[in-house]
Scaffold this active site. Structure first.
Site, short mmCIF file in Angstrom:
data_model
loop_
_atom_site.label_atom_id
_atom_site.label_comp_id
_atom_site.label_asym_id
_atom_site.label_seq_id
_atom_site.Cartn_x
_atom_site.Cartn_y
_atom_site.Cartn_z
N THR A 120 0.83 -1.22 0.00
CA THR A 120 0.00 0.00 0.00
C THR A 120 0.85 1.25 0.00
O THR A 120 0.53 2.25 -0.66
CB THR A 120 -0.91 0.01 1.26
N THR B 180 1.47 -4.66 4.09
CA THR B 180 1.22 -5.10 5.46
C THR B 180 0.55 -6.47 5.53
O THR B 180 0.64 -7.16 6.54
CB THR B 180 0.33 -4.09 6.22
N ASP B 181 -0.14 -6.87 4.45
CA ASP B 181 -0.98 -8.07 4.55
C ASP B 181 -0.18 -9.34 4.84
O ASP B 181 -0.65 -10.22 5.56
CB ASP B 181 -1.82 -8.24 3.28
N SER C 68 1.66 -7.29 -1.44
CA SER C 68 2.27 -8.41 -0.71
C SER C 68 1.38 -9.65 -0.70
O SER C 68 1.81 -10.73 -0.32
CB SER C 68 2.65 -8.01 0.72
N1 ASP Z 1 -2.64 -5.23 0.08
C1 ASP Z 1 -1.56 -4.42 0.62
C2 ASP Z 1 -0.31 -5.28 0.66
O1 ASP Z 1 -0.17 -6.11 1.52
C3 ASP Z 1 -1.92 -3.93 1.98
C4 ASP Z 1 -0.91 -3.02 2.67
O2 ASP Z 1 0.22 -2.88 2.27
O3 ASP Z 1 -1.31 -2.41 3.69
O4 ASP Z 1 0.53 -5.15 -0.20
#
Ligand code: ASP
Length: 338
Positions: free
Chosen positions: A12, A85-86, A54
């Site tokens: 993100t 973050t995922d 991710s």
């Molecule tokens: N979908 C994103 C990822 O994991 C979510 C994030 O980065 O907060 O790449």
């Protein structure tokens, strides 16, 4: 001036709105330029081995990130990985096993809101990650997020929207970042000499044939037989402190013992997020406590168990060696039974 290597991988933090939703677009260099407070703090180099959500991370990407760091290890004082973050908790755990005992800090961070969003946590997370990476007492693999420093094996994404996305599971937060200061939690003495007693151990193999199965009421034990061709290890999230149904003439027990007796690995853990496993407590867990080929997840996160199982099976196919590797405490991953 200290030198920091930024390993940008997407997430993100790097995302921009596209026709169908957010997707990574900004480079590591773009992201650093959007944090002007970093000017004069350290000498930053960025590399971009991938630029992905991710969600799309494979174990082979963990190996790529580890090798980018290992190959340039001597050139830099610390490493900051910008990551979605995922699946950050999986990557942080995997890097904890692939790059053990690092005397230099390897930090993972990202953000809940894109760097380009009007109300973003991205700038602060990048800034605080670098503050942590520059601290003379920092070492090993950690997640720095929402002003908290969490051991790389203990992070769990607990919230989908709030800026404090991660919790440290079954282990204290190692430090907090307050302004430009790293405030160490009492249990870790801020000792700059601690680094000198460590030497990086690098591993380059993983066995990705590992699956997590969550026990739910009425799950059929025959599922284990169906997984045999595709997986070498199953991580079973049992009920409570370690309960597995014993109805239908111990059908689960037979299916699990069949799996381990064929040379494959079972790791038992709990689906309860806090406090961990103890198979000795209930009759419905007891039979599994000492069966060969069954490992116990103790108070580890499922993310860390996945990464540790892939790492242990990547190093050896021998049952005793796997058990020996799995039982080691690595980067605070579990609390050993006293
Ligand atoms: N979908 C994103 C990822 O994991 C979510 C994030 O980065 O907060 O790449």
């Amino acid at each position: 001036m200290k030198k920091i290597l930024i390993v940008a991988t997407g997430g993100t933090i790097a995302s921009m709105p596209q026709e169908d939703g957010l997707a990574p677009e900004l480079s590591g260099q773009d992201l650093i330029q959007r944090v002007p407070e970093l000017k004069g703090l350290c000498d930053i180099t960025t590399v971009q081995p991938m630029n992905i959500d991710s969600t799309n991370m494979h174990p082979r990407d963990w190996l790529t990130i580890a090798s980018v760091i290992a190959e340039r290890y001597d050139e830099f004082d610390g490493f900051v990985i910008l990551h979605g973050t995922d699946t950050m908790a999986y990557s942080a755990a995997a890097l904890s096993y692939l790059l053990q005992d690092s005397p230099k800090p390897i930090v993972l961070t990202g953000s809940q809101q894109p760097m380009a969003a009007p109300f973003t946590d991205a700038q602060l997370n990048v800034y605080q990650s670098i503050i942590f990476a520059l601290n003379p007492c920092s070492f090993d693999v950690n997640v720095v997020f929402g002003s908290q420093v969490i051991a790389g094996t203990r992070a769990h994404k607990q919230r989908t929207m709030s800026f404090n996305a991660f919790s440290s599971m079954n282990y204290p937060v190692l430090a907090y970042i307050r302004g430009d200061k790293v405030v160490w939690f009492g249990l870790m003495e801020p000792d700059p000499a601690a680094r000198t007693r460590r030497a990086l151990k690098r591993y380059t193999k993983l066995d990705e044939r590992v699956i997590v199965l969550k026990l739910t009421p009425e799950l059929k034990p025959s599922i284990l037989g169906l997984l045999k061709d595709d997986y070498d290890a199953v991580i079973l999230e049992t009920f409570g402190v370690g309960g597995i149904p014993d109805y239908n003439h111990h059908a689960f027990r037979r299916a699990i013992f069949e799996w381990t007796d064929s040379g494959k690995t079972v790791v038992l853990t709990t689906q309860v997020p806090e406090e961990g496993l103890n198979l000795g407590v209930y009759e419905v867990g007891h039979a599994f406590a000492h069966h060969p080929g069954i490992l116990q997840g103790e108070d580890m996160t499922t993310e860390a168990i996945v990464a540790k199982t892939m790492w242990a099976l990547g190093q050896s196919r021998e049952r005793e060696a796997i058990e020996g590797l799995f039982s080691q405490v690595i980067n605070h991953d579990h609390t050993p039974t006293s």
